[in-house]
Each structure stands twice: as C-alpha cells, then as structure tokens.
Motif scaffolding. Sequence first.
Motif, PDB file in Angstrom:
ATOM      1  N   TYR A  54       0.849  -1.185   0.000  1.00  0.00           N
ATOM      2  CA  TYR A  54       0.000   0.000   0.000  1.00  0.00           C
ATOM      3  C   TYR A  54       0.886   1.235   0.000  1.00  0.00           C
ATOM      4  CZ  TYR A  54      -3.984  -3.012   0.988  1.00  0.00           C
ATOM      5  OH  TYR A  54      -4.958  -3.969   0.921  1.00  0.00           O
ATOM      6  N   LEU A  58      -6.644   2.983  11.027  1.00  0.00           N
ATOM      7  CA  LEU A  58      -6.701   3.403   9.627  1.00  0.00           C
ATOM      8  C   LEU A  58      -8.149   3.580   9.163  1.00  0.00           C
ATOM      9  CD1 LEU A  58      -3.900   1.198   8.019  1.00  0.00           C
ATOM     10  CD2 LEU A  58      -3.786   3.605   8.649  1.00  0.00           C
ATOM     11  N   THR A  59      -9.030   2.726   9.657  1.00  0.00           N
ATOM     12  CA  THR A  59     -10.446   2.884   9.313  1.00  0.00           C
ATOM     13  C   THR A  59     -10.993   4.195   9.859  1.00  0.00           C
ATOM     14  OG1 THR A  59     -10.729   0.479   9.302  1.00  0.00           O
ATOM     15  CG2 THR A  59     -12.717   1.830   9.493  1.00  0.00           C
ATOM     16  N   SER A 109      -9.766   7.000   7.757  1.00  0.00           N
ATOM     17  CA  SER A 109     -10.510   7.087   6.504  1.00  0.00           C
ATOM     18  C   SER A 109     -11.850   7.786   6.708  1.00  0.00           C
ATOM     19  CB  SER A 109     -10.718   5.685   5.925  1.00  0.00           C
ATOM     20  OG  SER A 109     -11.483   5.731   4.747  1.00  0.00           O
ATOM     21  N   ARG A 132      -7.560   7.448   1.566  1.00  0.00           N
ATOM     22  CA  ARG A 132      -8.363   6.571   0.726  1.00  0.00           C
ATOM     23  C   ARG A 132      -7.425   5.542   0.102  1.00  0.00           C
ATOM     24  NH1 ARG A 132     -11.786   8.798   3.091  1.00  0.00           N
ATOM     25  NH2 ARG A 132     -13.754   9.719   2.315  1.00  0.00           N
ATOM     26  N   ARG A 133      -7.898   4.300   0.024  1.00  0.00           N
ATOM     27  CA  ARG A 133      -7.106   3.225  -0.568  1.00  0.00           C
ATOM     28  C   ARG A 133      -7.682   2.858  -1.927  1.00  0.00           C
ATOM     29  NH1 ARG A 133      -5.583  -0.942   4.406  1.00  0.00           N
ATOM     30  NH2 ARG A 133      -3.700   0.154   5.037  1.00  0.00           N
ATOM     31  N   THR A 189      -2.233   4.084  -1.286  1.00  0.00           N
ATOM     32  CA  THR A 189      -2.978   4.784  -0.236  1.00  0.00           C
ATOM     33  C   THR A 189      -2.743   6.272  -0.405  1.00  0.00           C
ATOM     34  OG1 THR A 189      -2.766   2.941   1.305  1.00  0.00           O
ATOM     35  CG2 THR A 189      -3.325   5.079   2.236  1.00  0.00           C
ATOM     36  N   THR A 239     -11.491   0.628   3.038  1.00  0.00           N
ATOM     37  CA  THR A 239     -10.319   0.686   3.920  1.00  0.00           C
ATOM     38  C   THR A 239     -10.323  -0.449   4.926  1.00  0.00           C
ATOM     39  OG1 THR A 239     -10.377   3.090   3.696  1.00  0.00           O
ATOM     40  CG2 THR A 239      -8.996   2.203   5.447  1.00  0.00           C
ATOM     41  N   GLY A 284     -14.771   6.091   2.585  1.00  0.00           N
ATOM     42  CA  GLY A 284     -13.810   5.038   2.287  1.00  0.00           C
ATOM     43  C   GLY A 284     -14.227   3.670   2.755  1.00  0.00           C
TER      44      GLY A 284
END
Length: 346
Positions: free
Chosen positions: A6, A66-67, A70, A76-77, A94, A292, A306
């Motif tokens: 990522y 990370l969530t 987001s 954003r991934r 990412t 995410t 996300g």
Amino acid sequence: MAKPGYGKRSAPNQLPRTRADFGLLPARERYVAGFVDHLPEGAAMSVKQLAKQLPLYGQQAISSALTALSVAGHLRRVRCAVGAGDETRWVFRTFWSRTAHDNEWWNTYLTVEHAAHAVSPAPDASAADSAPPPWGPADERPPTPEDPGTEQAAPQPAAVPHQRTPVQAPAPLAPGTSRAPAPAAPHSSEAGPSPAYLALARLGHQDHRLPLSADDCADLEPQAAEWLARGVSVDYLLTALTAGLPAQVDTPLGFVRRRLTDKIPPRIPTTASTSPGTPGPASTRRILMECTDCGRPGQPEALLDGLCRPCRTAHRPDTDETPASPAGAAEIKARMTDLRGLLKSV
C-alpha cells in the motif's frame, strides 16, 4: 518501509505541517496519523508493515485506526492496474492527506486521478536502462606509441567511396553516317501487372458475362486500385463486381466502371494510422477504490468515508442501515431450511 504494498501517495491541497495536526483525534489515531504523515512518498502502508514499525499497537488496532482515519477524511485506498498486454498486474496505493477532506472532494480527486492515469502513455525506458551493465568489461584503451614493447598494427587503408563514372560524350560521327536508334526503355508493365489489373483480368474467367480486354483492364485499373487501397481484398473486389448480375451484360466495360464507382467501400483505417500521442489499450491504466476496512473494491460514490456499506454500518450502529439481529438471522435461516425441505418433498 519502501516496499511493495500500500504505497503512500500524498494528495494535493494540504496545509503546512504544525504541532496542532490531528489534535481532535483520539490518542491512538493521532499517534498513527503522525507516523504516517512523516513517511516518505511510496512507503508501504499495509497493516502488517505499520504494525512492525509501531510497537505500541498490534495489527488489529492499526487496522481500526486506519479505518477511523478514513472516516475522518485523511486517507483513501485504491487499486491501480499497471503494465501492458498480458503483464498487467494490480498494485495498491494509499492516498494520504494531512488536511481532512469530505467525500465530495475525495470523489472528485480520485476521478481526476483515474482520468490522468487512463490517458497517460506508458513510461518510456529511461536512459539508465540503456546504459551498459556494471559487470560488463571495461573499454580497453588503445596502446599509445610511447608504450615500450607494444606492437602496433599496420594502419588500415581508408575506405574510398565508390566514385560515379562520368558520362562520356558520344564520339562524333563521320559525315554521311547516321547514329543507330537507342534501345527503347522497357515498359512499366514488364515489371509485372498490378494486383488490381490481375483482378480485372480474372473477372471474365470468374463470370463469362464480364469479359474484359487488355485495354479495358488498363482503363479500369486505377479504379480497382483505389478499392484495394481502401483495405479490401481481391476476393472482396471480385465478389462485389459479380454479385447480382443481370442475365445479359451488353457493355461489360461500362457495367464494371459503374459498379466500381457506385459500390466503392469506405476506407478502413489501419493500426499504423493511429496518431503517436494516442495511447493504445495495452497502456491503459485503471484506478479502483477499495474499502479501507475489508478491501472490497467499488466506485468512490459507493464507498462513503472510504468504507463499503457493511463496514460503514458496523462502524455506525446509529444509522438506518443496521444489520439484522442475531435472533432475526436465526429465524431467517430456519425459514429457509423449512422451504428447502418442502421443495425436496415435492
């Protein structure tokens, strides 16, 4: 940290870095955000790689952080297809922003990024790739005349280019004599008839109602050559000229000329006529956003904050998209089992 995975990509429109960044986030999210913000461009940002660098939290805690980042609008991934032809592969990126943005901003930015990747041509090989390998033999310097004991090869004579022989003037003729006529230049037809001429010559053999003489073939040759120049084959030309003939053709020359004019096909573009700046399908790149939390791919409009709908519902139980309760799920499962039993008994 600069490993495949990522990879970090910095988004535009970010405010300068200050000590008050991420001050409104919880302690865990603020800690992870500060670490990610200082990562170099292209650094791996998978949960496993971040957990190795952050000893205070495990992989589950890093994934939850990370969530939350987001949802807060910091990252954003996406998945990006790179390569050409059969060697296309998906890589993960990412996009990170120190400044939080809403869903509309992220959707617009990812749409523009997708369009930029779609029209960008494949990268050319760099000059470093064309350089000789470092393990190659070094160029040997020619020995100098001052080095003792070195035999020098005899100098090779310089290559002299072939000189054109000057045209000599004809010798003067004696009085009362005439010069013999020069041989005539060979006709262009001696080099071989063109495919268009041969197709017209075969026309009478394929259908006896369209016999053409040699002069007729030479007269119609430019029109038939125009058909072949438009990308059609000789068989196509013959089929178009002989299809639906009347019972009797009084003037084959006029009939074939009329068909060559009225039924001329459209010009078929060839692959070589593509402009140099137009990217081919092999160099097309796609960007696909993913959730995410669970990694499910989807369009940016469907992945609000996300997250996909199941993950967004799980992280926001107060929304209207609440999942079914365990008791309700058990009732549905029992009902489906009864229906299957009834179908088997029929």
